[in-house]
Design a protein around this motif. Structure first.
Motif, PDB file in Angstrom:
ATOM      1  N   LEU A 214     -17.475   5.807  -1.263  1.00  0.00           N
ATOM      2  CA  LEU A 214     -16.454   6.135  -2.532  1.00  0.00           C
ATOM      3  C   LEU A 214     -16.198   7.468  -2.789  1.00  0.00           C
ATOM      4  CD1 LEU A 214     -15.032   4.064  -4.359  1.00  0.00           C
ATOM      5  CD2 LEU A 214     -16.496   4.499  -5.816  1.00  0.00           C
TER       6      LEU A 214
ATOM      7  N   GLU B 202      -0.519  -4.347   4.769  1.00  0.00           N
ATOM      8  CA  GLU B 202      -0.058  -3.322   5.512  1.00  0.00           C
ATOM      9  C   GLU B 202       1.244  -2.762   6.135  1.00  0.00           C
ATOM     10  OE1 GLU B 202      -1.309   0.039   4.890  1.00  0.00           O
ATOM     11  OE2 GLU B 202      -1.319   1.084   6.198  1.00  0.00           O
TER      12      GLU B 202
ATOM     13  N   LEU C 118       4.303  -1.307   6.607  1.00  0.00           N
ATOM     14  CA  LEU C 118       4.800  -0.227   8.282  1.00  0.00           C
ATOM     15  C   LEU C 118       6.169  -0.749   8.679  1.00  0.00           C
ATOM     16  CD1 LEU C 118       1.274   0.317   9.236  1.00  0.00           C
ATOM     17  CD2 LEU C 118       2.781   1.487   8.733  1.00  0.00           C
TER      18      LEU C 118
ATOM     19  N   TRP D 220      -5.119  -8.757   4.167  1.00  0.00           N
ATOM     20  CA  TRP D 220      -5.130  -7.162   4.168  1.00  0.00           C
ATOM     21  C   TRP D 220      -3.935  -6.422   5.062  1.00  0.00           C
ATOM     22  CZ3 TRP D 220      -6.335  -2.899   6.383  1.00  0.00           C
ATOM     23  CH2 TRP D 220      -5.735  -1.281   5.902  1.00  0.00           C
ATOM     24  N   VAL D 221      -5.023  -6.369   6.139  1.00  0.00           N
ATOM     25  CA  VAL D 221      -4.020  -5.715   7.842  1.00  0.00           C
ATOM     26  C   VAL D 221      -1.985  -6.729   7.077  1.00  0.00           C
ATOM     27  CG1 VAL D 221      -4.041  -6.485   9.936  1.00  0.00           C
ATOM     28  CG2 VAL D 221      -5.366  -5.826   8.834  1.00  0.00           C
TER      29      VAL D 221
ATOM     30  N   PHE E 214     -10.461  -0.903  -0.343  1.00  0.00           N
ATOM     31  CA  PHE E 214     -12.198  -0.857  -0.743  1.00  0.00           C
ATOM     32  C   PHE E 214     -12.414  -2.492  -1.519  1.00  0.00           C
ATOM     33  CE2 PHE E 214     -15.555   1.303  -3.473  1.00  0.00           C
ATOM     34  CZ  PHE E 214     -16.428   1.315  -2.267  1.00  0.00           C
TER      35      PHE E 214
ATOM     36  N   GLN F  88      -1.256  15.762   3.866  1.00  0.00           N
ATOM     37  CA  GLN F  88      -1.077  14.749   3.155  1.00  0.00           C
ATOM     38  C   GLN F  88      -1.969  13.289   3.896  1.00  0.00           C
ATOM     39  OE1 GLN F  88       1.925  13.575   1.127  1.00  0.00           O
ATOM     40  NE2 GLN F  88       1.098  14.729  -0.691  1.00  0.00           N
ATOM     41  N   VAL F  89      -1.037  13.772   5.611  1.00  0.00           N
ATOM     42  CA  VAL F  89      -1.255  12.561   6.138  1.00  0.00           C
ATOM     43  C   VAL F  89      -3.035  12.463   7.171  1.00  0.00           C
ATOM     44  CG1 VAL F  89      -1.012  11.538   8.750  1.00  0.00           C
ATOM     45  CG2 VAL F  89       0.918  12.209   7.804  1.00  0.00           C
TER      46      VAL F  89
ATOM     47  N   PHE G 236      -4.505  10.555   4.211  1.00  0.00           N
ATOM     48  CA  PHE G 236      -5.274   9.265   4.146  1.00  0.00           C
ATOM     49  C   PHE G 236      -5.860   8.690   4.999  1.00  0.00           C
ATOM     50  CE2 PHE G 236      -2.670   6.241   6.087  1.00  0.00           C
ATOM     51  CZ  PHE G 236      -2.078   5.520   5.002  1.00  0.00           C
TER      52      PHE G 236
ATOM     53  N   ILE H 212     -13.545  -4.625   1.161  1.00  0.00           N
ATOM     54  CA  ILE H 212     -15.370  -4.782   0.887  1.00  0.00           C
ATOM     55  C   ILE H 212     -15.999  -5.062   0.230  1.00  0.00           C
ATOM     56  CG2 ILE H 212     -16.808  -2.995   1.758  1.00  0.00           C
ATOM     57  CD1 ILE H 212     -14.348  -0.666   3.045  1.00  0.00           C
TER      58      ILE H 212
ATOM     59  N   GLY I   8     -17.956   2.846   4.012  1.00  0.00           N
ATOM     60  CA  GLY I   8     -18.116   1.750   2.964  1.00  0.00           C
ATOM     61  C   GLY I   8     -18.312   0.568   3.994  1.00  0.00           C
ATOM     62  N   ALA I   9     -18.193  -0.320   4.383  1.00  0.00           N
ATOM     63  CA  ALA I   9     -17.693  -0.976   5.077  1.00  0.00           C
ATOM     64  C   ALA I   9     -18.788  -1.751   5.615  1.00  0.00           C
ATOM     65  CB  ALA I   9     -16.431  -1.556   6.020  1.00  0.00           C
TER      66      ALA I   9
ATOM     67  N   VAL J 225     -13.692   8.746  -0.254  1.00  0.00           N
ATOM     68  CA  VAL J 225     -12.218   8.150  -0.560  1.00  0.00           C
ATOM     69  C   VAL J 225     -11.805   9.252  -2.008  1.00  0.00           C
ATOM     70  CG1 VAL J 225     -11.255   6.321  -1.739  1.00  0.00           C
ATOM     71  CG2 VAL J 225     -13.386   5.516   0.017  1.00  0.00           C
TER      72      VAL J 225
ATOM     73  N   PHE K  12      -8.165  11.601  -1.546  1.00  0.00           N
ATOM     74  CA  PHE K  12      -7.317  11.293  -2.570  1.00  0.00           C
ATOM     75  C   PHE K  12      -6.471  12.434  -3.076  1.00  0.00           C
ATOM     76  CE2 PHE K  12      -5.936   8.148  -6.405  1.00  0.00           C
ATOM     77  CZ  PHE K  12      -4.987   8.076  -5.831  1.00  0.00           C
TER      78      PHE K  12
ATOM     79  N   MET L 119      -5.060  14.662  -0.799  1.00  0.00           N
ATOM     80  CA  MET L 119      -3.617  14.037  -0.591  1.00  0.00           C
ATOM     81  C   MET L 119      -2.649  14.807  -2.171  1.00  0.00           C
ATOM     82  SD  MET L 119      -3.034  10.148   0.447  1.00  0.00           S
ATOM     83  CE  MET L 119      -1.907  10.204   0.292  1.00  0.00           C
TER      84      MET L 119
ATOM     85  N   PHE M 297       5.885   5.343   1.575  1.00  0.00           N
ATOM     86  CA  PHE M 297       4.278   5.078   2.834  1.00  0.00           C
ATOM     87  C   PHE M 297       2.959   5.567   1.762  1.00  0.00           C
ATOM     88  CE2 PHE M 297       1.896   6.763   5.838  1.00  0.00           C
ATOM     89  CZ  PHE M 297       2.007   5.883   7.297  1.00  0.00           C
TER      90      PHE M 297
ATOM     91  N   LEU N 298     -13.646   4.516   3.457  1.00  0.00           N
ATOM     92  CA  LEU N 298     -13.104   3.146   3.893  1.00  0.00           C
ATOM     93  C   LEU N 298     -14.541   2.636   4.749  1.00  0.00           C
ATOM     94  CD1 LEU N 298      -9.664   2.803   2.818  1.00  0.00           C
ATOM     95  CD2 LEU N 298     -11.749   2.108   1.334  1.00  0.00           C
TER      96      LEU N 298
ATOM     97  N   VAL O 138      -7.457  -3.591  10.965  1.00  0.00           N
ATOM     98  CA  VAL O 138      -6.803  -2.261  10.182  1.00  0.00           C
ATOM     99  C   VAL O 138      -7.179  -0.852  10.917  1.00  0.00           C
ATOM    100  CG1 VAL O 138      -8.330  -0.639   8.713  1.00  0.00           C
ATOM    101  CG2 VAL O 138      -8.542  -2.948   8.033  1.00  0.00           C
TER     102      VAL O 138
ATOM    103  N   GLY P  55       0.694   3.249  11.575  1.00  0.00           N
ATOM    104  CA  GLY P  55       1.066   4.247  10.971  1.00  0.00           C
ATOM    105  C   GLY P  55       0.634   5.882  11.241  1.00  0.00           C
TER     106      GLY P  55
ATOM    107  N   ASP Q  89      -3.315  -0.902  12.343  1.00  0.00           N
ATOM    108  CA  ASP Q  89      -2.442  -0.492  10.681  1.00  0.00           C
ATOM    109  C   ASP Q  89      -2.432   1.029  11.255  1.00  0.00           C
ATOM    110  OD1 ASP Q  89      -1.541  -2.806  10.048  1.00  0.00           O
ATOM    111  OD2 ASP Q  89      -2.788  -3.299   8.595  1.00  0.00           O
TER     112      ASP Q  89
ATOM    113  N   MET R  35      -9.354   9.135   4.012  1.00  0.00           N
ATOM    114  CA  MET R  35      -9.573   8.701   3.076  1.00  0.00           C
ATOM    115  C   MET R  35      -9.787   6.425   3.937  1.00  0.00           C
ATOM    116  SD  MET R  35      -7.207   6.875   0.310  1.00  0.00           S
ATOM    117  CE  MET R  35      -6.851   7.889  -0.536  1.00  0.00           C
ATOM    118  N   GLU R  36      -9.129   6.242   4.701  1.00  0.00           N
ATOM    119  CA  GLU R  36      -9.523   5.808   5.609  1.00  0.00           C
ATOM    120  C   GLU R  36     -11.371   5.674   6.574  1.00  0.00           C
ATOM    121  OE1 GLU R  36      -9.876   1.845   8.424  1.00  0.00           O
ATOM    122  OE2 GLU R  36      -9.773   4.082   9.120  1.00  0.00           O
TER     123      GLU R  36
END
Lengths: 221, 483
Positions: A136, B134, B138, B130-131, B172, A155-156, A159, B175, A169-170, A139, A143, A146, B160, A166, A185, A192, A188, A162-163
Motif C-alpha cells: 500500500l 480499464e 484505453l 476491472w480489466v 487494490f 508521471q507515466v 503510474f 485484491i 500486494g496481490a 502505491v 501516487f 505522479m 487517462f 498493486l 492486467v 496503456g 492493460d 503504482m501497478e
C-alpha cells in the motif's frame, strides 16, 4: 509445510528493497535514471514473487514472476528508453521539485499506509503477512510521485510503479490473483504504455515540449 | 451461446474496421456491426425473459435481471449513436477536422469500446470486470484526442491519468476482496472472484477487510462514474472529444462504472451488516449533485454544460442506490435507463447544433429553431426531459427518489431539491436562448440524422407515462437483488 524461516526473511528483504526503490524514484530528478530505477523495481518484484512461489508452493506464481520479469524488466523499460531517444529528452530533468519536502511527505504516507493495513495484516495467513502495508505504501508513494512531477514521462513511470505496488500486494496477501485476471492486467498495462507513447508524440507535436504545465488551460475560471 | 455472439460481434467489428475502416463504407460497417450487436442483445433478453438467469462458459459469464437490462440499453444506445455518428463524422471530415486514417481509428475503437462495456456487464469475474473497465478507458482515450487540438490532447491526458489512478485504487479494492474471499472459498479452482459464488457466501466474508475494500472500490470506480471530487476529467473529455463519444461516455460508460460499484456494494452490505457502503454512496452522490449544479452556472461551452449535468444525474442515482430498499433501487435503475437515453439524445442534438453554428460556445449559438426546427425542438424537448419535467421518465424516477428521501432521510431532501432547482435554472435559461432568437447560420453539407434523437425521447416519454409490466417486473427483481 511450515515455511522455512530464511525465505520469509528474503521476502521481507524484497519488500524493503521495493519500498527503498520507491523512495529513490521519488527523489530522482533525471528521467533516464527514473526508467532504470523502474526496471530495478521490476526485477525486485519478480524475484520476490518467485520466492513467494517457492515458499508457498503455488506454481502459477512462477508464471506471474516470469511475466513480470518479461514485462517490467525488459519490455516496458525498453519501450520507455526508445521513446526517450526518439523524443530526444535524454537529459531532461525535473527542475521544479522540492526533494526534502517530498521525502517528508513520503514518510508520512508510509506511516499512514501501515496504519491502514494493520487490521488486514493480522488476518493474513500468508507467509508474507506484514508486507501488505509495504504494498500500500508503494502505491501511495507512486501516487505522490505522479502529483509532484511536471514531465509527462515521469508521471507515466509513477503510474507504472503504482501497478508494481498493486502486483506486490496481490502476491503478498493472496498468492496472486487467478491467472486470467493477471494476464488481463498485464495486457492493460502494456497497451496503456503504448497508448501513452502515442500520446507523447501528440503532446510534443502540439506544444513542442513534454512539460505538462502547458496542459493547464482547461479549467473552471 | 447468444451471450458469446454478443461479445464476439463487436470484437470482430473492431478487427474488421481496424483493417478496412478507412474505406468509404467504414461508417456504414460501423452501423451494421452495432445493429448486429443490438440484435444479439435482443435475442439474449428474450432468452432471459423466457428461461431466467443464465450462467455460461465455466461460470465466467452470467446474466441476471440486474445486468440484462443494462446490456440491452448499452446495445441500443451503441446502435443509435452509430447511426448518429455516420453523418456527423462525414461533416467533420468535410470540415477537415478528421481524415480517413483517423476515422479508421475512430470506428475500430468505437466497436472495441462497445465490446468492453458488454464484457464488463456480462462477466461474473470481478477481476475481469476491472480489466474491462480499464480497457474501456484505453479504447476511448485516443478518441477524446481525435481532433489533435491542444485542448483535446489536454483533456485526453487528464482523462487517462485520472481514470488510470482511480482504477488502480479499484484494483487494490479487488485484491482486498479476493483476499477476504479466498479464506472462505479457497484459492483452488479460482472461484474466489466469481460474483455468484461470492454472493452465496457474502455473510462469511471478513467485514473489516470488505469495508476497506469498498472504500477503494468506490473511489476507483467512482472516478469513472464522475463522482465529485474526482470528476475533473468528465467535462473536459465530454467537451473536447467528438460528440458521438460524448454521447456514449455519458450514456454508457458512467452507467457501467456505477454498475460495478453496485455489484460490489451488494457483497459488502452482506458482509458488514452495516450502513457503511450505503452512507458513503449517499454522501458522494449528494456532493456530486450539488457541486455539479453550482458549476453548471459558470459554463460557456454547451458540451461542458451537459457534461456537468451528467455528473449531477450520476450523483442522484448514486444517492438513490445508497439509500437502498426496493423503491429507491427501482428509481435508481429507472433513472439510469432514462438518463442514458435522454442524455445521448441531447448530445446528438447538441452535436448537430454545434456543427451548424461552427462553435460550442453557447453565446454564439442562437435561433436554432429558425435554422432547423427539428434540431431546435429536439434540443428543447431533450432539455425539458433531462430537467425532470413531467410527463417524461426522468420526472418519474426523480419523484420516486425524492419521496423516498423525504420518508427515510428527510435531511437530504432540501439539498436534492436545491441541486435540481439550480440545475433547472442554469440549463433552461441557456438552452432557451440558443433555441429561440435571431440567427445567420448556414445549412450543413450532409443532412443530420435526427431519428435517434426523437426515438430516444419517445422512449423516455413512454417510460414516463407507462412502464411495461415486463420491464417493471425486471426492475423489481433487480432492485430486490441489490437489496
Amino acid at each position: 509445510m511450515p515455511p522455512p524461516n530464511w525465505s520469509s526473511q528474503l521476502i521481507h528483504l524484497g519488500a524493503a528493497l521495493l519500498l527503498l526503490s520507491s523512495f529513490a524514484m521519488l527523489s530522482q530528478r533525471r528521467i533516464l535514471s527514473l526508467v532504470n530505477l523502474f526496471a530495478l523495481q521490476g526485477a525486485v518484484l519478480s524475484v520476490s514473487t518467485a520466492i513467494v512461489a517457492y515458499t508457498s508452493g503455488a506454481s502459477h506464481l512462477y508464471a506471474s514472476a516470469a511475466l513480470s520479469l518479461l514485462l517490467k524488466v525488459f519490455l516496458l523499460p525498453w519501450i520507455l528508453h526508445r521513446l526517450i531517444v526518439r523524443l530526444n529528452v535524454r537529459w531532461d530533468t525535473e527542475t521544479q521539485l522540492n526533494i526534502p519536502a517530498t521525502m517528508l511527505v513520503g514518510i508520512l504516507v508510509v506511516v499512514f499506509a501501515f496504519a491502514l493495513a494493520q487490521p488486514i495484516a493480522q488476518l493474513s495467513s500468508a507467509v508474507t503477512r506484514s508486507t501488505i502495508g509495504i504494498a500500500l505504501a508503494v502505491v501511495l508513494l507512486s501516487f505522490l510521485m505522479m502529483i509532484t512531477r511536471r514531465k509527462a514521462i515521469s508521471q507515466v513511470i509513477g503510474f507504472l510503479a503504482m501497478e508494481n505496488g498493486l502486483f506486490f500486494g496481490a502476491t503478498s496477501a493472496t498468492y496472486g490473483m487467478p491467472m486470467v485476471v493477471e494476464l488481463g492486467v498485464a495486457l492493460d498495462v502494456l497497451v496503456g504504455t503504448l497508448i501513452l507513447g502515442v500520446f507523447f508524440f501528440q503532446i510534443r507535436e502540439q506544444f513542442d515540449s513534454l512539460d505538462l504545465q502547458h496542459l493547464e488551460r482547461l479549467k473552471e475560471d | 451461446m447468444v451471450l458469446l455472439w454478443l461479445l464476439a460481434i463487436p470484437l470482430l467489428g473492431c478487427m474488421v474496421l481496424a483493417l478496412f475502416g478507412a474505406r468509404r463504407w467504414g461508417a456504414e460497417a460501423n452501423v451494421a456491426f452495432s445493429a448486429a450487436t443490438l440484435a444479439a442483445a435482443v435475442v439474449l433478453t428474450e432468452h432471459v425473459i423466457a428461461d431466467g438467469p443464465m450462467l455460461v462458459a465455466h461460470e465466467q459469464f452470467f446474466v441476471d435481471p440486474f445486468n440484462v437490462f443494462l446490456i440491452a440499453l448499452t446495445a441500443l444506445v451503441g446502435f443509435t449513436t452509430s447511426v448518429f455518428s455516420r453523418p456527423y463524422m462525414r461533416v467533420e471530415e468535410h470540415h477537415g477536422r478528421v481524415n480517413r486514417r483517423r476515422l479508421r481509428l475512430y470506428h475500430s475503437m468505437y466497436q472495441l469500446f462497445v465490446f468492453t462495456m458488454l464484457l464488463a456487464l456480462s462477466t461474473n469475474n470481478l477481476g475481469l470486470l476491472w480489466v474491462a473497465m480499464e480497457a474501456a478507458t484505453l479504447s476511448t482515450v485516443l478518441l477524446v484526442s481525435l481532433y489533435r487540438t491542444a485542448a483535446s490532447i489536454e483533456a485526453a491526458w487528464k482523462y487517462f491519468i485520472l481514470c488510470g489512478v482511480g482504477i488502480a485504487q479499484a484494483l487494490f479494492g479487488t485484491i482486498l476482496l479476493y483476499f477476504a474471499a479466498e479464506k472462505v472459498l479457497g484459492a483452488e479452482g479460482s472461484t474466489a472472484l466469481l460474483w455468484t459464488h461470492l454472493n452465496a457466501v457474502k455473510g462469511q466474508l471478513e467485514p473489516t477487510v470488505l469495508g476497506l475494500a469498498f472504500v477503494f472500490l468506490l473511489v476507483g470506480y467512482g472516478t469513472k462514474v464522475g463522482l465529485a471530487p474526482l470528476h475533473n476529467w468528465l467535462p473536459d473529455a465530454h467537451a473536447e472529444g467528438p460528440t458521438p463519444i460524448s454521447a456514449v461516455l455519458s450514456g454508457l460508460l458512467l452507467n457501467v462504472a456505477l454498475y460495478a460499484v453496485v455489484r460490489c456494494k451488494v457483497l459488502v452490505d452482506g458482509a458488514t451488516h452495516s450502513l457503511l457502503a450505503g452512507r458513503l454512496m449517499m454522501g458522494f452522490g449528494l456532493l456530486s449533485a450539488v457541486l455539479a449544479a453550482f458549476f453548471l452556472w459558470r459554463q460557456r461551452d454547451i458540451k461542458r454544460l451537459f457534461g456537468y449535468s451528467s455528473i449531477e444525474h450520476m450523483g442522484i442515482i448514486t444517492f438513490a442506490f445508497g439509500m437502498g430498499g426496493p423503491i429507491a433501487n427501482f428509481a435508481a435503475l429507472l433513472h439510469m435507463t432514462v438518463h442514458s437515453l435522454t442524455k445521448s439524445a441531447i448530445f446528438f442534438a447538441v452535436g448537430h447544433a454545434a456543427q451548424k453554428a461552427g462553435t460550442q460556445i453557447m453565446d454564439d449559438i442562437r435561433g436554432l429553431i429558425v435554422v432547423s426546427p427539428t434540431i431546435g425542438w429536439g434540443l428543447m424537448i431533450g432539455t425539458l426531459a433531462i430537467l425532470g419535467m413531467p410527463p417524461f421518465g426522468v420526472f418519474t424516477s426523480e419523484f420516486l427518489v425524492l419521496t423516498t428521501a423525504m420518508r427515510e432521510h428527510a435531511w437530504a431532501t432540501p439539498i436534492l431539491l436545491l441541486a435540481l432547482g439550480i440545475a433547472f435554472a442554469a440549463i433552461f435559461t441557456r438552452v432557451q436562448a440558443m433555441v429561440f432568437g435571431d440567427t445567420r447560420l448556414q445549412r450543413l453539407p450532409h443532412s443530420p440524422a435526427l431519428l435517434p434523437v426523437f426515438a430516444h425521447l419517445l422512449l423516455v416519454l413512454v417510460l414516463g407515462v407507462y412502464i411495461p409490466p415486463a420491464l417493471a417486473q425486471w426492475y423489481r427483481l433487480a432492485a430486490a437483488l441489490i437489496g
